[in-house]
Motif scaffolding. Structure first.
Motif, PDB file in Angstrom:
ATOM      1  N   UNK A  48      73.396 -17.310  24.075  1.00  0.00           N
ATOM      2  CA  UNK A  48      74.553 -18.198  24.054  1.00  0.00           C
ATOM      3  C   UNK A  48      74.349 -19.423  24.928  1.00  0.00           C
ATOM      4  N   UNK A  49      73.854 -19.201  26.133  1.00  0.00           N
ATOM      5  CA  UNK A  49      73.625 -20.323  27.054  1.00  0.00           C
ATOM      6  C   UNK A  49      72.658 -21.341  26.468  1.00  0.00           C
ATOM      7  N   UNK A  50      71.676 -20.861  25.712  1.00  0.00           N
ATOM      8  CA  UNK A  50      70.673 -21.759  25.122  1.00  0.00           C
ATOM      9  C   UNK A  50      71.288 -22.737  24.124  1.00  0.00           C
ATOM     10  N   UNK A  51      72.440 -22.374  23.547  1.00  0.00           N
ATOM     11  CA  UNK A  51      73.093 -23.252  22.571  1.00  0.00           C
ATOM     12  C   UNK A  51      74.485 -23.691  23.026  1.00  0.00           C
ATOM     13  N   UNK A  52      74.765 -23.545  24.317  1.00  0.00           N
ATOM     14  CA  UNK A  52      76.019 -24.048  24.872  1.00  0.00           C
ATOM     15  C   UNK A  52      77.233 -23.164  24.663  1.00  0.00           C
ATOM     16  N   UNK A  53      77.022 -21.863  24.448  1.00  0.00           N
ATOM     17  CA  UNK A  53      78.139 -20.928  24.276  1.00  0.00           C
ATOM     18  C   UNK A  53      78.191 -20.010  25.493  1.00  0.00           C
ATOM     19  N   UNK A  54      79.362 -19.913  26.096  1.00  0.00           N
ATOM     20  CA  UNK A  54      79.555 -19.033  27.246  1.00  0.00           C
ATOM     21  C   UNK A  54      80.196 -17.732  26.784  1.00  0.00           C
TER      22      UNK A  54
END
Length: 180
Positions: A48-54
């Motif tokens: 998620x962090x890699x694509x901007x999702x927390x």
């Protein structure tokens, strides 16, 4: 899709699918989010962090998604282009996976209104048991047709792949399917 929008036309729609078809209507309370028992595993958190999702794990209840899918069907009925569905899905993903917002009928009606759908009509659609039954039947049909998880991607009505994929995989499949 953005990298290939000059080559291809896209229409994205969302279909109902129940990961937990036996979920009670009120959902299920989740165990506490602790370091020894995190609600979000390290792999999902990193992806998620890699694509901007927390993926925060803040939601205390695993919801029954029938009403959410019913709203998505309503959005597609009102806007066959799929744009309203996509706007709703972004709001709903953030609300559940990041903010931990309880997803109930009032929140869904608020979301419908936020994307420009008629909130009274959306509420009436959500409250109609026949609409919820149709969504459940449609979700079950996907199971019978071999879909066993999400996301599952269909392109030009052909099953392309299941599971999260990197950008290069999408572009490769776009190119392959365009030649069929």
């Amino acid at each position: 899709m953005q990298k290939t929008q000059d080559k291809y036309e896209f229409k994205v729609t969302w279909e109902p699918f129940f990961l937990r078809p036996d979920m009670p209507e009120e959902g299920r309370v989740k165990p506490p989010n602790t370091p020894d028992n995190p609600r979000v595993g390290a792999r999902l958190k990193a992806a998620g962090e890699a694509v901007g999702i927390d993926f925060s794990g803040k939601s205390d209840v695993a919801p029954n998604t029938t009403l959410t899918h019913t709203l998505m069907e309503y959005a597609l009925k009102e806007d066959p282009s799929g744009r309203k569905q996509n706007e709703l899905q972004e709001m709903l993903f953030k609300a559940y996976f990041t903010d931990g917002t309880p997803i109930d009928i009032n929140f869904l009606v608020h979301c419908a209104d936020s994307v420009g759908l008629n909130k009274e009509a959306a509420k009436a659609y959500l409250e109609d048991p026949e609409n919820r039954k149709q969504v459940a039947r449609k979700a079950l049909d996907w199971n019978f047709n071999g879909v066993s998880g999400v996301p599952t991607f269909f392109m030009n009505k052909k099953r392309a792949f299941s599971g999260a994929q990197d950008e290069a995989s999408f572009i490769q499949v776009f190119d392959l399917i365009s030649k069929m």
